[in-house]
Scaffold this motif. Structure first.
Motif, mmCIF file in Angstrom:
data_model
loop_
_atom_site.group_PDB
_atom_site.id
_atom_site.type_symbol
_atom_site.label_atom_id
_atom_site.label_comp_id
_atom_site.label_asym_id
_atom_site.label_seq_id
_atom_site.Cartn_x
_atom_site.Cartn_y
_atom_site.Cartn_z
ATOM 1 N N TYR A 37 6.850 59.335 62.599
ATOM 2 C CA TYR A 37 6.053 59.054 63.981
ATOM 3 C C TYR A 37 6.583 59.926 65.128
ATOM 4 O O TYR A 37 7.181 59.891 66.070
ATOM 5 C CB TYR A 37 7.059 57.822 64.622
ATOM 6 C CG TYR A 37 6.722 56.394 63.652
ATOM 7 C CD1 TYR A 37 5.483 55.853 63.961
ATOM 8 C CD2 TYR A 37 7.449 56.252 62.663
ATOM 9 C CE1 TYR A 37 5.262 54.812 62.967
ATOM 10 C CE2 TYR A 37 7.193 55.233 61.927
ATOM 11 C CZ TYR A 37 6.100 54.458 62.069
ATOM 12 O OH TYR A 37 5.886 53.433 61.237
ATOM 13 N N PHE A 45 -0.575 55.710 63.667
ATOM 14 C CA PHE A 45 -0.069 54.115 63.172
ATOM 15 C C PHE A 45 -0.612 53.421 64.171
ATOM 16 O O PHE A 45 -1.319 52.158 63.809
ATOM 17 C CB PHE A 45 1.362 54.313 63.521
ATOM 18 C CG PHE A 45 1.890 52.772 63.199
ATOM 19 C CD1 PHE A 45 1.784 52.052 62.115
ATOM 20 C CD2 PHE A 45 2.344 52.036 64.415
ATOM 21 C CE1 PHE A 45 1.970 50.668 62.040
ATOM 22 C CE2 PHE A 45 2.607 50.832 64.280
ATOM 23 C CZ PHE A 45 2.437 50.145 63.103
ATOM 24 N N ILE A 48 -3.965 52.519 62.440
ATOM 25 C CA ILE A 48 -3.876 51.653 61.276
ATOM 26 C C ILE A 48 -3.812 50.220 61.936
ATOM 27 O O ILE A 48 -4.393 49.497 61.130
ATOM 28 C CB ILE A 48 -2.289 52.141 60.565
ATOM 29 C CG1 ILE A 48 -2.455 53.484 59.862
ATOM 30 C CG2 ILE A 48 -1.965 50.960 59.967
ATOM 31 C CD1 ILE A 48 -0.920 53.709 59.158
ATOM 32 N N TYR A 54 -5.550 46.002 57.381
ATOM 33 C CA TYR A 54 -4.139 46.187 57.930
ATOM 34 C C TYR A 54 -4.042 44.827 58.889
ATOM 35 O O TYR A 54 -4.023 45.046 60.001
ATOM 36 C CB TYR A 54 -3.584 47.334 58.500
ATOM 37 C CG TYR A 54 -2.127 47.294 58.746
ATOM 38 C CD1 TYR A 54 -1.138 47.701 57.709
ATOM 39 C CD2 TYR A 54 -1.327 47.373 59.961
ATOM 40 C CE1 TYR A 54 0.152 47.823 58.169
ATOM 41 C CE2 TYR A 54 -0.238 47.373 60.280
ATOM 42 C CZ TYR A 54 0.416 47.643 59.164
ATOM 43 O OH TYR A 54 1.998 47.734 59.315
ATOM 44 N N LEU A 56 -1.406 43.164 59.605
ATOM 45 C CA LEU A 56 -0.012 42.598 59.987
ATOM 46 C C LEU A 56 0.277 42.800 61.642
ATOM 47 O O LEU A 56 0.625 41.720 62.101
ATOM 48 C CB LEU A 56 0.812 43.833 59.496
ATOM 49 C CG LEU A 56 2.347 43.650 59.616
ATOM 50 C CD1 LEU A 56 3.153 44.548 58.426
ATOM 51 C CD2 LEU A 56 2.950 44.214 60.854
ATOM 52 N N GLY A 162 6.754 43.173 64.601
ATOM 53 C CA GLY A 162 5.787 44.112 63.786
ATOM 54 C C GLY A 162 6.367 44.299 62.380
ATOM 55 O O GLY A 162 6.053 45.293 61.658
ATOM 56 N N SER A 163 7.405 43.654 62.015
ATOM 57 C CA SER A 163 8.018 43.721 60.572
ATOM 58 C C SER A 163 8.601 45.284 60.501
ATOM 59 O O SER A 163 8.731 45.602 59.279
ATOM 60 C CB SER A 163 6.937 43.507 59.529
ATOM 61 O OG SER A 163 7.623 43.074 58.435
ATOM 62 N N ASN A 167 11.175 47.861 56.774
ATOM 63 C CA ASN A 167 11.170 49.283 56.360
ATOM 64 C C ASN A 167 12.272 49.909 56.343
ATOM 65 O O ASN A 167 12.805 51.044 56.014
ATOM 66 C CB ASN A 167 10.548 50.121 57.674
ATOM 67 C CG ASN A 167 9.075 50.117 57.916
ATOM 68 O OD1 ASN A 167 8.492 49.663 59.099
ATOM 69 N ND2 ASN A 167 8.180 49.916 56.876
ATOM 70 N N TYR A 207 -2.238 49.235 52.651
ATOM 71 C CA TYR A 207 -1.381 50.599 52.628
ATOM 72 C C TYR A 207 -2.245 51.600 52.053
ATOM 73 O O TYR A 207 -1.701 52.788 51.963
ATOM 74 C CB TYR A 207 -0.097 50.102 52.083
ATOM 75 C CG TYR A 207 0.709 49.475 52.999
ATOM 76 C CD1 TYR A 207 1.586 49.950 53.827
ATOM 77 C CD2 TYR A 207 0.799 48.012 52.889
ATOM 78 C CE1 TYR A 207 2.380 49.188 54.872
ATOM 79 C CE2 TYR A 207 1.449 47.427 53.672
ATOM 80 C CZ TYR A 207 2.204 47.952 54.776
ATOM 81 O OH TYR A 207 3.030 47.109 55.385
ATOM 82 N N THR A 214 -4.105 55.527 56.470
ATOM 83 C CA THR A 214 -2.813 55.530 56.171
ATOM 84 C C THR A 214 -2.424 56.828 55.282
ATOM 85 O O THR A 214 -1.326 57.310 55.276
ATOM 86 C CB THR A 214 -2.627 54.290 55.209
ATOM 87 O OG1 THR A 214 -3.217 52.978 55.846
ATOM 88 C CG2 THR A 214 -0.971 54.013 55.002
ATOM 89 N N PHE A 217 -1.631 59.415 57.955
ATOM 90 C CA PHE A 217 -0.408 58.932 58.559
ATOM 91 C C PHE A 217 0.816 59.599 57.415
ATOM 92 O O PHE A 217 1.838 60.110 58.097
ATOM 93 C CB PHE A 217 -0.455 57.466 58.707
ATOM 94 C CG PHE A 217 0.873 56.916 59.222
ATOM 95 C CD1 PHE A 217 1.653 57.093 60.415
ATOM 96 C CD2 PHE A 217 1.731 56.091 58.159
ATOM 97 C CE1 PHE A 217 2.864 56.412 60.846
ATOM 98 C CE2 PHE A 217 2.807 55.625 58.948
ATOM 99 C CZ PHE A 217 3.399 55.631 59.843
ATOM 100 N N MET A 253 5.441 53.674 49.912
ATOM 101 C CA MET A 253 4.383 55.050 49.985
ATOM 102 C C MET A 253 4.946 56.137 49.734
ATOM 103 O O MET A 253 6.447 56.488 49.831
ATOM 104 C CB MET A 253 3.992 55.198 51.710
ATOM 105 C CG MET A 253 3.246 54.152 52.370
ATOM 106 S SD MET A 253 2.366 54.933 53.933
ATOM 107 C CE MET A 253 3.759 55.695 54.630
ATOM 108 N N GLU A 283 8.227 55.909 52.415
ATOM 109 C CA GLU A 283 8.518 54.598 53.013
ATOM 110 C C GLU A 283 8.420 53.406 52.073
ATOM 111 O O GLU A 283 7.779 53.516 51.085
ATOM 112 C CB GLU A 283 7.326 54.432 54.206
ATOM 113 C CG GLU A 283 7.641 53.413 55.192
ATOM 114 C CD GLU A 283 6.391 52.654 55.981
ATOM 115 O OE1 GLU A 283 6.664 52.819 57.204
ATOM 116 O OE2 GLU A 283 5.406 52.421 55.278
HETATM 117 C C1 AVI Z 1 5.846 49.800 61.259
HETATM 118 N N1 AVI Z 1 5.846 49.395 59.813
HETATM 119 C C2 AVI Z 1 6.224 47.950 59.963
HETATM 120 C C3 AVI Z 1 4.466 49.663 59.318
HETATM 121 C C4 AVI Z 1 4.660 48.761 57.782
HETATM 122 O O1 AVI Z 1 3.735 48.165 57.611
HETATM 123 O O2 AVI Z 1 5.372 48.773 57.260
HETATM 124 C C5 AVI Z 1 4.531 50.894 58.956
HETATM 125 C C6 AVI Z 1 3.362 51.335 58.084
HETATM 126 N N2 AVI Z 1 3.039 52.271 57.059
HETATM 127 C C7 AVI Z 1 2.201 52.311 56.668
HETATM 128 N N3 AVI Z 1 1.228 51.366 57.265
HETATM 129 C C8 AVI Z 1 2.044 50.700 58.366
#
Ligand code: AVI
Length: 323
Positions: A37, A45, A48, A54, A56, A162-163, A167, A207, A214, A217, A253, A283
């Motif tokens: 970041y 991000f 994303i 995505y 989420l 945001g979960s 991570n 992802y 992504t 990123f 990732m 990640e």
């Molecule tokens: C910030 N976090 C919750 C994202 C996730 O989904 O784990 C980061 C992310 N990595 C790839 N896409 C998004």
């Protein structure tokens, strides 16, 4: 290849040391995900979060928008609000707006990224009756500072949306929540957003999107090493990989080296050899079950007050009370 260590200090020295530790270790190479970041990574991000694959962030925001009144109805008054990793702050608007119908609110977003704090302050600056004080610190240090500011009888509401909890490495999520709990007093609350386990293909698409955002990123982490540590990564010689680790129930990732190569990281004073196909793990994103969240909460000194689950994208918002 010739390298020469430079005298570094402050955050760049820490970055160089973490990069060296992660890339020079034997076995699986890794880089801490918090370094994804920088301003460019933060901007990627944000893109994303808009991708159709995505879901989420939209699920998180939908739950907060739909249930803000009900969530706030569980909270004692007066309350002071702090958020761990506010990002742009877009999702937080709903809770703050409803809290403001009761009383003026002080809101302390805690972020390592100055770019994120600036964007949060401009995003939420128009919510009436909210005073925003950005805290540019690591989460726990920032939270301790905020907790020390509260007056007697004021309850603390901590938002961890945001979960981001997903991570953390396996086991580190529980350690972190226990540390958060140790800063809180009984009756304080934690609103925790956590992404839930879903069909494999849906998780992988989220992802590894077809636009390649992504991937950008992820690759930007090598770009960041080039910019800040005078690294010599050729980003075209690495590719983004997203895969599901069944043992840890996480999407991982990685960055895979397309060839055998030696990369010089000049300001760090070291060079790293990559074999063809070797990966750097950048990640993990753990996917929870509802039961797991409930057990985690209890193990960390909270009791589950209420939970809301999105019906389009399995994601849970859990309101936990410090006991
Ligand atoms: C910030 N976090 C919750 C994202 C996730 O989904 O784990 C980061 C992310 N990595 C790839 N896409 C998004």
């Amino acid at each position: 290849m010739a390298t020469s260590a430079k005298v570094l200090s402050g955050p760049v020295a820490q970055f160089a040391s973490d990069v060296r530790t992660g890339l020079c270790k034997s076995g699986q190479k890794e880089l801490p995900s918090k370094y994804l970041y920088d301003p460019l990574g933060f901007a990627l991000f944000e893109v994303i979060t808009l991708l159709p694959e995505y879901g989420l962030t939209r699920a998180d925001e939908r739950l907060l928008r739909r249930h803000a009144k009900e969530i706030v109805s569980h909270l004692p008054s007066p309350a002071l609000v702090s958020e761990l990793g506010s990002g742009s702050g877009r999702k937080t608007r709903w809770i703050l707006s409803v809290l403001c119908e009761r009383e003026p609110v002080s809101y302390y977003p805690i972020e390592l990224s100055r770019a994120a704090l600036a964007s949060c302050e401009s995003e939420l600056g128009d919510v009436e009756c909210v005073s925003i004080v950005g805290v540019e610190r690591e989460y726990l240090d920032g939270l301790r500072e905020v907790a020390a500011l509260r007056a007697d009888g004021v309850h603390l509401l901590v938002l961890f949306l945001g979960s981001t909890i997903g991570n953390f490495d396996a086991g580190a999520d529980a350690r972190f929540l226990s540390q958060v709990r140790s800063v809180l007093a009984p009756g304080d609350s934690l609103l925790l957003g956590a992404d839930l386990l879903k069909p494999l293909e849906r998780m992988l698409q989220a992802y590894d999107d077809p636009l390649g955002v992504t991937a950008a990123f992820n690759l930007n982490l090598l770009g960041r090493i080039n910019r800040e540590l005078d690294g010599e990564f050729d980003l075209r010689q690495f590719e983004h990989v997203a895969r599901f680790n069944e043992a840890t129930c996480s999407i991982e990732m990685h960055l895979r080296s397309k060839t055998r190569q030696v990369v010089n990281i000049r300001r760090g004073g070291f060079a790293v050899t990559f074999e063809t196909g070797e990966t750097v793990w950048t990640e993990s994103s753990h996917k929870y079950t509802r039961r797991e969240i409930a057990e985690l909460a209890v193990a960390c000194g909270f009791c589950g007050e209420a939970q809301w689950v999105d019906d389009e994208w399995p994601f849970a918002e859990s309101l936990l009370l410090a006991v």
